[in-house]
Design a protein around this motif. Sequence first.
Motif, PDB file in Angstrom:
ATOM      1  N   ASP A   1       0.882  -0.717  -0.209  1.00  0.00           N
ATOM      2  CA  ASP A   1       0.161  -0.152  -0.046  1.00  0.00           C
ATOM      3  C   ASP A   1       0.994   1.270  -0.217  1.00  0.00           C
ATOM      4  O   ASP A   1       0.616   2.269  -0.768  1.00  0.00           O
ATOM      5  N   TRP A   2       2.066   1.362   1.151  1.00  0.00           N
ATOM      6  CA  TRP A   2       2.994   2.340   1.297  1.00  0.00           C
ATOM      7  C   TRP A   2       3.442   2.755  -0.757  1.00  0.00           C
ATOM      8  O   TRP A   2       3.966   3.924  -0.818  1.00  0.00           O
ATOM      9  N   ILE A   3       3.587   1.067  -0.899  1.00  0.00           N
ATOM     10  CA  ILE A   3       4.612   1.601  -2.172  1.00  0.00           C
ATOM     11  C   ILE A   3       3.374   2.481  -3.809  1.00  0.00           C
ATOM     12  O   ILE A   3       3.906   2.724  -4.145  1.00  0.00           O
ATOM     13  N   VAL A   4       2.941   1.732  -3.353  1.00  0.00           N
ATOM     14  CA  VAL A   4       1.912   2.967  -4.118  1.00  0.00           C
ATOM     15  C   VAL A   4       1.604   4.082  -4.275  1.00  0.00           C
ATOM     16  O   VAL A   4       1.262   5.377  -4.297  1.00  0.00           O
ATOM     17  N   GLU A   5       1.198   4.133  -2.748  1.00  0.00           N
ATOM     18  CA  GLU A   5       0.722   6.320  -2.336  1.00  0.00           C
ATOM     19  C   GLU A   5       2.394   6.773  -3.018  1.00  0.00           C
ATOM     20  O   GLU A   5       2.094   7.624  -3.362  1.00  0.00           O
ATOM     21  N   THR A   6       3.966   6.169  -2.559  1.00  0.00           N
ATOM     22  CA  THR A   6       4.543   6.862  -2.598  1.00  0.00           C
ATOM     23  C   THR A   6       4.861   6.519  -4.314  1.00  0.00           C
ATOM     24  O   THR A   6       5.036   8.182  -5.244  1.00  0.00           O
ATOM     25  N   ALA A   7       4.757   5.946  -5.673  1.00  0.00           N
ATOM     26  CA  ALA A   7       4.122   5.913  -6.396  1.00  0.00           C
ATOM     27  C   ALA A   7       2.911   6.900  -7.012  1.00  0.00           C
ATOM     28  O   ALA A   7       3.582   7.945  -8.628  1.00  0.00           O
ATOM     29  N   LEU A   8       2.208   7.514  -6.987  1.00  0.00           N
ATOM     30  CA  LEU A   8       1.182   8.297  -6.950  1.00  0.00           C
ATOM     31  C   LEU A   8       1.082   9.465  -6.528  1.00  0.00           C
ATOM     32  O   LEU A   8       0.725  10.666  -7.791  1.00  0.00           O
ATOM     33  N   GLU A   9       1.995   9.656  -5.355  1.00  0.00           N
ATOM     34  CA  GLU A   9       2.226  10.844  -5.337  1.00  0.00           C
ATOM     35  C   GLU A   9       3.883  11.915  -6.389  1.00  0.00           C
ATOM     36  O   GLU A   9       3.843  12.637  -6.370  1.00  0.00           O
ATOM     37  N   ARG A  10       4.400  10.641  -6.696  1.00  0.00           N
ATOM     38  CA  ARG A  10       5.288  10.907  -7.397  1.00  0.00           C
ATOM     39  C   ARG A  10       4.864  11.447  -9.285  1.00  0.00           C
ATOM     40  O   ARG A  10       5.579  11.484  -9.936  1.00  0.00           O
ATOM     41  N   GLY A  11       3.622  11.400  -9.546  1.00  0.00           N
ATOM     42  CA  GLY A  11       3.363  10.563 -10.614  1.00  0.00           C
ATOM     43  C   GLY A  11       3.904   9.208 -11.463  1.00  0.00           C
ATOM     44  O   GLY A  11       3.659   9.645 -12.722  1.00  0.00           O
ATOM     45  N   GLU A  12       3.449   8.657 -10.896  1.00  0.00           N
ATOM     46  CA  GLU A  12       3.890   7.666 -11.684  1.00  0.00           C
ATOM     47  C   GLU A  12       2.598   6.484 -12.020  1.00  0.00           C
ATOM     48  O   GLU A  12       1.425   6.646 -10.279  1.00  0.00           O
ATOM     49  N   GLU A  13       2.435   5.296 -12.814  1.00  0.00           N
ATOM     50  CA  GLU A  13       1.521   4.835 -12.443  1.00  0.00           C
ATOM     51  C   GLU A  13       1.866   3.219 -10.966  1.00  0.00           C
ATOM     52  O   GLU A  13       3.056   3.270 -10.361  1.00  0.00           O
ATOM     53  N   ALA A  14       0.803   3.087 -10.569  1.00  0.00           N
ATOM     54  CA  ALA A  14       0.239   2.612  -9.401  1.00  0.00           C
ATOM     55  C   ALA A  14       0.726   0.993  -9.853  1.00  0.00           C
ATOM     56  O   ALA A  14       0.829   0.917 -11.109  1.00  0.00           O
ATOM     57  N   PRO A  15       2.006   0.078  -9.333  1.00  0.00           N
ATOM     58  CA  PRO A  15       3.124  -0.462 -10.174  1.00  0.00           C
ATOM     59  C   PRO A  15       1.801  -2.119  -9.072  1.00  0.00           C
ATOM     60  O   PRO A  15       1.234  -2.181  -8.105  1.00  0.00           O
ATOM     61  N   GLU A  16       2.325  -3.141 -10.038  1.00  0.00           N
ATOM     62  CA  GLU A  16       1.629  -4.522  -9.695  1.00  0.00           C
ATOM     63  C   GLU A  16       2.349  -4.669  -7.606  1.00  0.00           C
ATOM     64  O   GLU A  16       3.351  -4.033  -7.509  1.00  0.00           O
ATOM     65  N   PRO A  17       1.934  -5.672  -7.001  1.00  0.00           N
ATOM     66  CA  PRO A  17       2.329  -5.406  -5.912  1.00  0.00           C
ATOM     67  C   PRO A  17       3.659  -6.157  -5.433  1.00  0.00           C
ATOM     68  O   PRO A  17       3.815  -7.190  -6.874  1.00  0.00           O
ATOM     69  N   LEU A  18       4.434  -6.145  -4.937  1.00  0.00           N
ATOM     70  CA  LEU A  18       5.274  -6.793  -4.513  1.00  0.00           C
ATOM     71  C   LEU A  18       5.103  -8.060  -4.318  1.00  0.00           C
ATOM     72  O   LEU A  18       4.443  -8.558  -3.449  1.00  0.00           O
ATOM     73  N   PRO A  19       6.270  -9.636  -5.064  1.00  0.00           N
ATOM     74  CA  PRO A  19       5.381 -10.800  -4.282  1.00  0.00           C
ATOM     75  C   PRO A  19       6.220 -10.914  -2.990  1.00  0.00           C
ATOM     76  O   PRO A  19       7.669 -10.928  -2.866  1.00  0.00           O
TER      77      PRO A  19
END
Length: 271
Positions: free
Chosen positions: A159-177
């Motif tokens: 969840d934090w990784i998605v938040e970081t990406a969106l704040e930076r204007g990046e596409e939301a990544p797939e969850p890390l396994p």
Amino acid sequence: MKLASIHFYPVKSTAGHEVREAEVQPWGLAGDRRYLVTDERGDVLTAREEPRLLAVVARLDGDGLTLTGPHADPLRVTPAESMSTVTVARTPVEVTDCGDDAARWLSGLVGRPLRLKWLDDPTRRPVNPEYGRPGDRVSLADGYPLLLTSSASLARLNDWIVETALERGEEAPEPLPMHRFRPNVVVDGVDTPFAEDKWERVRIGAVNFRVSKGCDRCVLTTIDTATYTKGKEPIRTLSRHRKWDGKVWFGINLIPDTPGRIAQGDSVTIL
């Protein structure tokens, strides 16, 4: 809480295996990280430097193992008798060479001279005395016999990784396994993400463990195991949310207090 999955890695920094049950020995899961790869200088080589090592699948086979990779036919390996000393996480340890055939096979994968080594006696390597007791031992893992992670902590991190990406204007990544973090045991049902940070002792099934310390994470977690390329995550986001003492943290290291067997579905109890 319950034990969701069990993983071991016959050769350090190569592909892992998920198993339904495993024997817990004083130095780790049976068969876990008893082999490693060295470079042309005799130094330990990991997937941090050569991500293509993650393409190697090693299967234990009686008194040896079989290597499978994308570059050559499978190779059956039996350790020889030649001994040498390598340094694993600042600790020197004597290991046995696995012969020229294994050396050629691994060298063909990465295009430079490599050798395969085996730890014939796992009682030979002590745990860091700062975090263990005098009799504690570890195989060829970085520092401690087992690594525990929790599904709840990974979910929060993703969840934090998605938040970081969106704040930076990046596409939301797939969850890390979870296999990015190379755990030995994964726990489901932890009420609060990262609650394991505060655990001191834990029982899995009938086996008791001490928590030695948290696990500080390195660039290995950033390698995509499908493409063997490095990215920014999870180190970028861990640095934002889980950084102290100059390191980033995910998971906890365990030292067995008792031997025994563990199996998927075993109860996990905080002692």
